[in-house]
Motif scaffolding. Structure first.
Motif, PDB file in Angstrom:
ATOM      1  N   GLU A  68       0.865  -1.048  -0.018  1.00 33.98           N
ATOM      2  CA  GLU A  68       0.087  -0.053  -0.056  1.00 33.98           C
ATOM      3  C   GLU A  68       0.773   1.043  -0.034  1.00 33.98           C
ATOM      4  O   GLU A  68       1.697   1.277   0.649  1.00 33.98           O
ATOM      5  CB  GLU A  68      -0.920   0.061   1.434  1.00 33.98           C
ATOM      6  CG  GLU A  68      -1.785  -1.112   1.315  1.00 33.98           C
ATOM      7  CD  GLU A  68      -2.502  -1.143   2.662  1.00 33.98           C
ATOM      8  OE1 GLU A  68      -3.504  -0.238   2.782  1.00 33.98           O
ATOM      9  OE2 GLU A  68      -2.361  -1.958   3.597  1.00 33.98           O
ATOM     10  N   ARG A 103      -4.391   6.389   2.392  1.00 35.94           N
ATOM     11  CA  ARG A 103      -4.102   5.592   1.311  1.00 35.94           C
ATOM     12  C   ARG A 103      -3.987   6.225  -0.083  1.00 35.94           C
ATOM     13  O   ARG A 103      -5.233   6.385  -0.288  1.00 35.94           O
ATOM     14  CB  ARG A 103      -4.534   4.329   1.331  1.00 35.94           C
ATOM     15  CG  ARG A 103      -4.067   2.995   0.221  1.00 35.94           C
ATOM     16  CD  ARG A 103      -4.566   1.556   0.519  1.00 35.94           C
ATOM     17  NE  ARG A 103      -5.990   1.581   0.658  1.00 35.94           N
ATOM     18  CZ  ARG A 103      -7.012   0.976   1.335  1.00 35.94           C
ATOM     19  NH1 ARG A 103      -6.588   0.213   2.134  1.00 35.94           N
ATOM     20  NH2 ARG A 103      -8.271   1.226   1.249  1.00 35.94           N
ATOM     21  N   ILE A 130       1.020   4.813   1.428  1.00 39.68           N
ATOM     22  CA  ILE A 130       0.560   5.808   2.373  1.00 39.68           C
ATOM     23  C   ILE A 130       1.152   7.141   2.224  1.00 39.68           C
ATOM     24  O   ILE A 130       2.180   7.278   2.030  1.00 39.68           O
ATOM     25  CB  ILE A 130       0.680   5.083   3.517  1.00 39.68           C
ATOM     26  CG1 ILE A 130       0.326   3.724   3.625  1.00 39.68           C
ATOM     27  CG2 ILE A 130       0.259   5.872   4.540  1.00 39.68           C
ATOM     28  CD1 ILE A 130      -1.202   3.489   3.362  1.00 39.68           C
TER      29      ILE A 130
END
Length: 938
Positions: free
Chosen positions: A403, A414, A405
């Motif tokens: 992910e 996100r 971020i």
């Protein structure tokens, strides 16, 4: 005796002899001993400890996994010490431990992996992400988390996505840091990016050490900083950076997943703690949402209650991978037993030789089933809280993903995902696995970012280093065509068109550029631009400006800006003026065109005469008259004044097409003649580069220009024919002398120089067309961000008209420069009309063929009886008869045919009467010889 059998039964139940030899492959032990090495007090260790304890409890309570066997997990605290971690591993090797989970750090894993290889005990680590812990060197090391190789690939894709080219790497100087940054360098190189500066620090740096390090970083050019460290020193680095003003506008900080580990474990953080993280981009190992994950997350607060004196703590992705590691090992051990594996150990002969002493190394033994258990670990295919768990051929998890971020306020946002399958995306990776992989730049997408300094505008990523250093810019010291660039005598200053464009472009940049212009050349001959560009690659110059052509071999070693001058090679030759004279009317057409046109006039006249001769009285008469008629008719069509009427269909068809051709020829001739009589024309014996290639005459070129290499290497002209020239006066002298007087037939040079040369020399001109396209640009090192900004500035100069004004200031042309075409190029060639002539010729041919067929049919119909009555005649006589027939008027032929038909009819009736009278006479005579009665009866 019964006691003996009882002892044997006990040994069989345990599946081993006292010396470690296998005796029974079908039994399972009640307990399997597994070790774990972690640091309890670290942010990763405390989460992993709780997760593994929960996993062991869940495995032991699940009857479908390891039925009848429990896992006994023994944890040892390495207290964040590599040395203690090694000692704890050695202790496990003294016991019947079938596998070790850990160690937590990559540094320790490198050492313990050697022990695991020797004793064949699988080593499973959920946090040692060093990409150099390869399966080839350490076959018994199994990474049960994402490899840092993929994390660095994600960072490289981020850098490329935002169009940055250089980064600064700050990292801990150990195996984890060095090897991770080495992988980052490799991934950046694949994107034509690079690490411009590496800033290593000790694993446990002091604040003063960090401060000194960041001061050096602040003096660098790049403003993209990748921070690859641990959760301990990482926040301190960002806090010091905040103190030094390095977390403001213009900076970009990309942190590896240590930052999300802190944010997930210690959430929620207060505002004071997150102030130092504002605008930072970080990564988190991706675990797709699932029912298993949701259940485990919901249990987490209960699992952590009472585990820490500071209260509960959050769940990081390392906890998820630690939980799945226990389950993975349990499935592998279950498969190990299903395949008949047993837990047995044997002595290592090499360790036996080391008996004695207090270390007791000879107590360690080899796990006999280690290889089988390792293979079962690598063949596990299950679904855990982190998603699908399966190993690839290189022992990495399938579908590596992270992910992306962005730290904002007191929380995180996100902005997208990265996967090794499809790169950057705003969609979860599992939604893309069903589609074909797409790594095109158009498919890469992230949501907007709040950068350091609370700005949404993408940072440029670099500034000029604040270290007092000026850019060293090379400038050619020209001795000719000094209007483009020249050094002011007695100073270090330069002037000219190129210099004004450079300074005007710099003034449009949103930042200051400290630079110093340095002359390149001896001041006697024009310097070589190729040598100047090459010195950029060796570091002698940081850039080069001036009359530098953008050609292929130069673009391979440097980056050029947008061209600010359009230029290419042209041919200059002496020209003479073509004044109007008594024969000017012949100039519009070439001799070939005149000849073909005249021939077609005669052909069309003859064809029309043939088609009209038999049926049109105007095309008949004595031979002399017919010749005059053909000539008059064909020439009169030029002015559309022919008086003879065409009667036949074929003749009219040919005439219509021919009149259309004449119309086009007349119009073209009139337009060309008008241009010749009203516009001054020039003539030259050289027609362009093609005529130079085919000749043997010498050719001049500007000394140290790329024109020489082009003529030799690309056009195949022998270098003995090339004459170097330096000054414009040398051009003029060589061209006037010509090949016969020791000069040259023509000069090949760049258009920009030639235009300036011709502005005061009207006796020369450009002949032919420009045969190359090469603009001028400023040269910078490969991947230089300044080259991109300067290109944008040059485009703005072109759009607002400043570039044209600078051009007029230095290079304003006179009337002579417009003489760039020669007389021969204005003449009408046959190639322009061959299509019309072809159509007309085909029409004539088709009409003659049709006419001939009709004549043959008519001739055979009218003369077939004559040939039959006279017998078989000779071919020459038949041909003469055919020519006579063709020359006859068609009306006469028809009349003669009618007379013949009437004569045939008359002869036929006379013959019939004579036949009747003859029959009557024969009958009377026969009756006279017979009796009267019999004749009457007959």
């Amino acid at each position: 005796m019964s006691k003996v059998w009882l002892l044997v039964l006990v040994v069989v139940c345990h599946g081993i002899f006292s010396n470690g030899v296998v005796t029974n492959s079908s039994t399972r032990p009640d307990v399997v001993h597994v070790g774990a090495i972690l640091s309890y007090k670290t942010i990763i260790g405390k989460v992993a400890k709780v997760a593994m304890e929960a996993a062991v409890e869940d495995v032991n309570s699940d009857p479908t996994v390891l039925p009848g066997t429990k896992i006994n997990l023994t944890m040892q605290d390495s207290n964040y010490s590599g040395f203690l971690g090694i000692l704890e591993a050695l202790k496990f090797m003294e016991k019947d431990t079938v596998a070790i989970i850990g160690p937590q750090q990559s540094v320790t894993a490198h050492i313990i992996s050697h022990i695991a290889n020797e004793l064949q005990v699988p080593l499973l680590s959920y946090s040692a992400t060093d990409p150099t812990l390869s399966s080839l060197q350490f076959p018994f090391f199994v990474r049960t988390a994402q490899n840092d190789l993929y994390q660095m690939a994600a960072i490289a894709d981020l850098v490329d996505y935002y169009r940055w080219r250089e980064v600064i790497a700050i990292y801990v100087d150990d195996d984890h840091g060095r090897n991770g940054i080495a992988a980052l360098g490799d991934k950046l190189a694949e994107k034509r990016c690079k690490i411009s500066y590496k800033a290593p620090m000790s694993p446990l740096p002091t604040r003063d050490e960090i401060t000194d390090l960041l001061i050096k970083v602040a003096l660098m050019e790049s403003r993209i900083v990748v921070l690859h460290t641990y959760a301990g020193p990482g926040p301190v680095v960002l806090k010091v950076a905040q103190y030094l003003g390095m977390m403001g506008t213009g900076y970009v900080w990309i942190a590896t997943n240590w930052l999300t580990t802190i944010l997930d474990t210690n959430a929620p953080l207060d505002s004071d703690a997150t102030d130092d993280f504002q605008g930072v981009i970080t990564l988190r190992m991706y675990a797709p949402d699932s029912e298993l994950k949701r259940k485990f997350v919901s249990r987490w607060s209960n699992l952590t209650s009472g585990k820490s004196t500071n209260g509960s703590f959050g769940l990081s992705t390392y906890g998820l991978y630690a939980y799945d590691t226990v389950w993975l090992l349990a499935h592998a051990i279950d498969a190990f037993f299903n395949q008949g594996g047993i837990i047995s150990f044997s002595n290592d002969s090499r360790l036996t030789e080391l008996h004695g002493g207090s270390l007791n190394l000879d107590a360690m033994s080899i796990f006999n089933g280690g290889n089988l258990l390792l293979q079962n670990i690598l063949q596990v295919n299950m679904t855990g809280v982190t998603g699908p768990i399966k190993f690839t051929s290189d022992r990495n998890f399938i579908y590596p993903a992270f992910e992306v971020i962005n730290v904002i306020g007191t929380g995180i946002r996100r902005i997208g995902y990265w996967s090794n399958y499809s790169g950057l995306s705003v969609l979860p990776p599992e939604m893309l696995y069903a589609k074909p992989p797409n790594r095109s730049s158009a498919s890469q997408r992230l949501y907007g970012v709040i950068w350091p300094g609370q700005t949404t505008e993408r940072p440029r990523g670099w500034i000029f280093p604040n270290n007092g250093r000026h850019l060293k810019i090379g400038v050619p010291k020209r001795v000719s065509y000094r209007e483009f660039v020249s050094q002011v005598e007695g100073t270090d200053l330069f002037k000219g068109y190129c210099i004004d464009v450079f300074t005007a472009a710099l003034n449009l940049l949103p930042y200051a550029v400290p630079y110093k212009l340095i002359a390149f050349g001896d001041g006697i001959n024009n310097p070589s631009s190729t040598e100047l560009v090459h010195l950029i690659t060796t570091g002698v110059y940081d850039a080069a400006i001036g009359d530098i052509a953008i050609i292929t071999n130069r673009t391979k070693i440097v980056d050029f800006t947008q061209p600010y001058v359009e230029s290419g090679l042209v041919v200059v030759a002496p020209v003479s003026r073509l004044n109007s004279n008594a024969w000017a009317f012949l100039r519009p057409f070439t001799p070939m065109m005149w000849g073909v046109t005249a021939i077609f006039f005669l052909i069309v006249g003859a064809v029309v005469w043939i088609l009209e001769h038999r049926i049109n009285d105007e095309f008949r008469g004595p031979p002399k008259k017919q010749v005059v008629t053909v000539l008059w008719f064909s020439l009169s069509t030029l002015f559309f004044s022919h008086k003879e009427n065409t009667v036949s269909t074929l003749g009219r068809l040919v005439l219509i097409i021919w009149l259309f051709v004449v119309l086009i020829i007349n119009s073209s001739y009139t337009a060309s003649l008008t241009s010749i009589l009203t516009v001054q024309k020039l003539s030259s014996s050289v027609k362009g580069i093609e005529s130079l290639i085919n000749s043997k005459d010498p050719i001049g070129y500007q000394q140290n220009s790329y024109a020489r290499n082009y003529l030799v290497e690309e056009l195949g002209i022998h270098e003995s024919r090339l004459v170097p020239l330096n000054m414009p006066e040398d051009y003029a002298k060589a061209l006037k002398e010509g090949p016969g007087g020791g000069g040259v037939a023509a000069v090949v040079d760049e258009r920009a120089y030639v235009d300036l040369f011709l502005s005061t020399r009207c006796e020369f001109s450009i002949v032919g067309q420009e045969f190359t396209k090469a603009g001028w640009g400023f040269a910078f090192p490969r991947d230089s961000p300044l080259a991109i900004d300067m290109s944008t500035a040059i485009l703005r100069l072109s759009e607002n008209g400043d570039l044209e004004r600078i051009h007029d200031k230095w290079l304003k042309r006179s009337a002579c420069t417009s003489q760039s075409t020669t007389y021969e190029l204005d003449r009408l060639q046959l190639n322009s009309f061959w299509g019309l002539f072809l159509i007309c010729g085909l029409a004539c041919l088709l009409a003659l063929i049709v006419y001939f067929i009709l004549m043959v049919r008519q001739f055979s119909r009218h003369y077939s009886d004559d040939f039959e009555s006279s017998g078989r005649s000779s071919g020459s006589k038949s041909f003469q008869t055919f020519l006579t027939f063709v020359d006859e008027k068609e009306e006469e032929v028809k009349n003669r045919s009618k007379r013949k038909q009437m004569e045939k009819a008359s002869n036929r009736s006379v013959g019939e009467d004579e036949s009747t009278n003859s029959s009557t006479r024969r009958y009377t005579e026969s009756c006279s010889s017979k009796s009267l009665d019999r004749c009457e009866e007959a």
